[in-house]
Design a protein around this motif. Structure first.
Motif, PDB file in Angstrom:
ATOM      1  N   GLY A  20       0.777  -1.224   0.000  1.00  0.00           N
ATOM      2  CA  GLY A  20       0.000   0.000   0.000  1.00  0.00           C
ATOM      3  C   GLY A  20       0.815   1.283   0.000  1.00  0.00           C
ATOM      4  O   GLY A  20       0.257   2.370   0.067  1.00  0.00           O
ATOM      5  N   THR A  21       2.117   1.171  -0.083  1.00  0.00           N
ATOM      6  CA  THR A  21       2.998   2.338  -0.093  1.00  0.00           C
ATOM      7  C   THR A  21       3.605   2.501  -1.477  1.00  0.00           C
ATOM      8  O   THR A  21       4.079   1.530  -2.064  1.00  0.00           O
ATOM      9  CB  THR A  21       4.133   2.175   0.934  1.00  0.00           C
ATOM     10  OG1 THR A  21       3.564   2.094   2.242  1.00  0.00           O
ATOM     11  CG2 THR A  21       5.108   3.332   0.890  1.00  0.00           C
ATOM     12  N   ILE A  22       3.606   3.726  -2.011  1.00  0.00           N
ATOM     13  CA  ILE A  22       4.307   4.039  -3.253  1.00  0.00           C
ATOM     14  C   ILE A  22       5.652   4.611  -2.840  1.00  0.00           C
ATOM     15  O   ILE A  22       5.710   5.579  -2.078  1.00  0.00           O
ATOM     16  CB  ILE A  22       3.532   5.073  -4.089  1.00  0.00           C
ATOM     17  CG1 ILE A  22       2.147   4.543  -4.430  1.00  0.00           C
ATOM     18  CG2 ILE A  22       4.328   5.430  -5.349  1.00  0.00           C
ATOM     19  CD1 ILE A  22       1.223   5.591  -4.992  1.00  0.00           C
ATOM     20  N   ASP A  37       7.445  16.012   3.118  1.00  0.00           N
ATOM     21  CA  ASP A  37       6.556  16.720   4.047  1.00  0.00           C
ATOM     22  C   ASP A  37       5.545  17.619   3.344  1.00  0.00           C
ATOM     23  O   ASP A  37       4.978  18.510   3.961  1.00  0.00           O
ATOM     24  CB  ASP A  37       7.346  17.533   5.089  1.00  0.00           C
ATOM     25  CG  ASP A  37       8.158  16.633   6.001  1.00  0.00           C
ATOM     26  OD1 ASP A  37       7.696  15.518   6.304  1.00  0.00           O
ATOM     27  OD2 ASP A  37       9.259  17.033   6.396  1.00  0.00           O
ATOM     28  N   SER A  38       5.299  17.363   2.062  1.00  0.00           N
ATOM     29  CA  SER A  38       4.301  18.112   1.297  1.00  0.00           C
ATOM     30  C   SER A  38       3.225  17.173   0.798  1.00  0.00           C
ATOM     31  O   SER A  38       3.429  15.969   0.682  1.00  0.00           O
ATOM     32  CB  SER A  38       4.953  18.784   0.079  1.00  0.00           C
ATOM     33  OG  SER A  38       5.929  19.699   0.474  1.00  0.00           O
ATOM     34  N   GLU A  39       2.081  17.743   0.469  1.00  0.00           N
ATOM     35  CA  GLU A  39       1.015  16.998  -0.186  1.00  0.00           C
ATOM     36  C   GLU A  39       1.405  16.877  -1.661  1.00  0.00           C
ATOM     37  O   GLU A  39       1.773  17.869  -2.291  1.00  0.00           O
ATOM     38  CB  GLU A  39      -0.301  17.762  -0.043  1.00  0.00           C
ATOM     39  CG  GLU A  39      -1.507  16.978  -0.399  1.00  0.00           C
ATOM     40  CD  GLU A  39      -1.977  16.053   0.715  1.00  0.00           C
ATOM     41  OE1 GLU A  39      -2.933  15.326   0.480  1.00  0.00           O
ATOM     42  OE2 GLU A  39      -1.395  16.058   1.815  1.00  0.00           O
ATOM     43  N   VAL A  40       1.387  15.667  -2.202  1.00  0.00           N
ATOM     44  CA  VAL A  40       1.795  15.436  -3.587  1.00  0.00           C
ATOM     45  C   VAL A  40       0.727  14.634  -4.326  1.00  0.00           C
ATOM     46  O   VAL A  40      -0.107  13.969  -3.713  1.00  0.00           O
ATOM     47  CB  VAL A  40       3.144  14.692  -3.667  1.00  0.00           C
ATOM     48  CG1 VAL A  40       4.262  15.506  -3.040  1.00  0.00           C
ATOM     49  CG2 VAL A  40       3.059  13.318  -3.021  1.00  0.00           C
ATOM     50  N   ALA A  41       0.781  14.694  -5.644  1.00  0.00           N
ATOM     51  CA  ALA A  41      -0.054  13.852  -6.504  1.00  0.00           C
ATOM     52  C   ALA A  41       0.888  12.937  -7.275  1.00  0.00           C
ATOM     53  O   ALA A  41       1.951  13.366  -7.736  1.00  0.00           O
ATOM     54  CB  ALA A  41      -0.876  14.704  -7.452  1.00  0.00           C
ATOM     55  N   PHE A  42       0.500  11.672  -7.399  1.00  0.00           N
ATOM     56  CA  PHE A  42       1.290  10.670  -8.109  1.00  0.00           C
ATOM     57  C   PHE A  42       0.366  10.043  -9.142  1.00  0.00           C
ATOM     58  O   PHE A  42      -0.710   9.560  -8.809  1.00  0.00           O
ATOM     59  CB  PHE A  42       1.788   9.617  -7.102  1.00  0.00           C
ATOM     60  CG  PHE A  42       2.642   8.555  -7.719  1.00  0.00           C
ATOM     61  CD1 PHE A  42       4.002   8.748  -7.877  1.00  0.00           C
ATOM     62  CD2 PHE A  42       2.077   7.360  -8.138  1.00  0.00           C
ATOM     63  CE1 PHE A  42       4.790   7.760  -8.450  1.00  0.00           C
ATOM     64  CE2 PHE A  42       2.859   6.371  -8.709  1.00  0.00           C
ATOM     65  CZ  PHE A  42       4.221   6.573  -8.863  1.00  0.00           C
ATOM     66  N   GLU A  43       0.786  10.069 -10.418  1.00  0.00           N
ATOM     67  CA  GLU A  43      -0.067   9.542 -11.484  1.00  0.00           C
ATOM     68  C   GLU A  43       0.700   8.528 -12.324  1.00  0.00           C
ATOM     69  O   GLU A  43       1.868   8.728 -12.650  1.00  0.00           O
ATOM     70  CB  GLU A  43      -0.552  10.670 -12.391  1.00  0.00           C
ATOM     71  CG  GLU A  43      -1.492  10.187 -13.470  1.00  0.00           C
ATOM     72  CD  GLU A  43      -2.083  11.314 -14.294  1.00  0.00           C
ATOM     73  OE1 GLU A  43      -2.895  11.015 -15.183  1.00  0.00           O
ATOM     74  OE2 GLU A  43      -1.761  12.485 -14.042  1.00  0.00           O
ATOM     75  N   VAL A  44       0.009   7.447 -12.659  1.00  0.00           N
ATOM     76  CA  VAL A  44       0.537   6.419 -13.548  1.00  0.00           C
ATOM     77  C   VAL A  44      -0.494   6.212 -14.650  1.00  0.00           C
ATOM     78  O   VAL A  44      -1.685   6.103 -14.374  1.00  0.00           O
ATOM     79  CB  VAL A  44       0.772   5.081 -12.800  1.00  0.00           C
ATOM     80  CG1 VAL A  44       1.266   4.012 -13.756  1.00  0.00           C
ATOM     81  CG2 VAL A  44       1.749   5.274 -11.657  1.00  0.00           C
ATOM     82  N   ARG A  74      12.943  -3.562   3.060  1.00  0.00           N
ATOM     83  CA  ARG A  74      11.786  -4.144   2.372  1.00  0.00           C
ATOM     84  C   ARG A  74      11.550  -3.449   1.031  1.00  0.00           C
ATOM     85  O   ARG A  74      11.335  -4.095   0.010  1.00  0.00           O
ATOM     86  CB  ARG A  74      10.541  -4.030   3.245  1.00  0.00           C
ATOM     87  CG  ARG A  74       9.275  -4.580   2.598  1.00  0.00           C
ATOM     88  CD  ARG A  74       8.070  -4.476   3.521  1.00  0.00           C
ATOM     89  NE  ARG A  74       7.750  -3.142   3.973  1.00  0.00           N
ATOM     90  CZ  ARG A  74       7.070  -2.246   3.258  1.00  0.00           C
ATOM     91  NH1 ARG A  74       6.652  -2.539   2.052  1.00  0.00           N
ATOM     92  NH2 ARG A  74       6.804  -1.056   3.762  1.00  0.00           N
ATOM     93  N   LEU A  75      11.609  -2.140   1.025  1.00  0.00           N
ATOM     94  CA  LEU A  75      11.342  -1.394  -0.202  1.00  0.00           C
ATOM     95  C   LEU A  75      12.463  -1.536  -1.228  1.00  0.00           C
ATOM     96  O   LEU A  75      12.196  -1.639  -2.422  1.00  0.00           O
ATOM     97  CB  LEU A  75      11.097   0.088   0.115  1.00  0.00           C
ATOM     98  CG  LEU A  75       9.814   0.369   0.877  1.00  0.00           C
ATOM     99  CD1 LEU A  75       9.800   1.807   1.373  1.00  0.00           C
ATOM    100  CD2 LEU A  75       8.589   0.065   0.024  1.00  0.00           C
ATOM    101  N   THR A  76      13.705  -1.551  -0.786  1.00  0.00           N
ATOM    102  CA  THR A  76      14.810  -1.675  -1.741  1.00  0.00           C
ATOM    103  C   THR A  76      14.934  -3.087  -2.286  1.00  0.00           C
ATOM    104  O   THR A  76      15.545  -3.290  -3.327  1.00  0.00           O
ATOM    105  CB  THR A  76      16.153  -1.215  -1.135  1.00  0.00           C
ATOM    106  OG1 THR A  76      16.419  -1.951   0.055  1.00  0.00           O
ATOM    107  CG2 THR A  76      16.140   0.267  -0.837  1.00  0.00           C
TER     108      THR A  76
END
Length: 91
Positions: A20-22, A37-44, A74-76
């Motif tokens: 559940g983590t990008i 520390d900012s609100e971001v948008a991620f699009e695919v 875990r992520l790497t």
């Protein structure tokens, strides 16, 4: 090249989705690191030219630096965390 600090920036990057983590790697001083520390948008997006179909997924959330050693491992260990463009990304 992003404009002033409050302007949106679009950055191509390699990423992984895990539990559940990008996640993506970045380096201090680059535009993606400035998003911490900012609100971001991620699009695919994906387009299949042979069927004239496609899809888009847009997620909005808070960007954070992963500091927990177990979470970093875990992520790497997941696919696609090595940048295609090369270069060292320590965040």
């Amino acid at each position: 090249m992003p404009g002033p600090a409050n302007d949106p920036a679009v950055c191509a990057l390699n990423y992984v989705v895990s539990e559940g983590t990008i996640a993506f790697r970045t380096a201090p001083g680059v535009a993606t690191a400035a998003a911490v520390d900012s609100e971001v948008a991620f699009e695919v997006d994906h387009i299949d030219d042979s069927t004239s179909q496609g899809w888009s997924v847009l997620v909005v959330g808070r960007c954070r630096t992963v500091t927990d050693p177990e979470e970093v491992r875990r992520l790497t260990a997941s696919a696609h965390t090595e940048p295609w463009a090369g270069g060292r990304r320590t965040m």
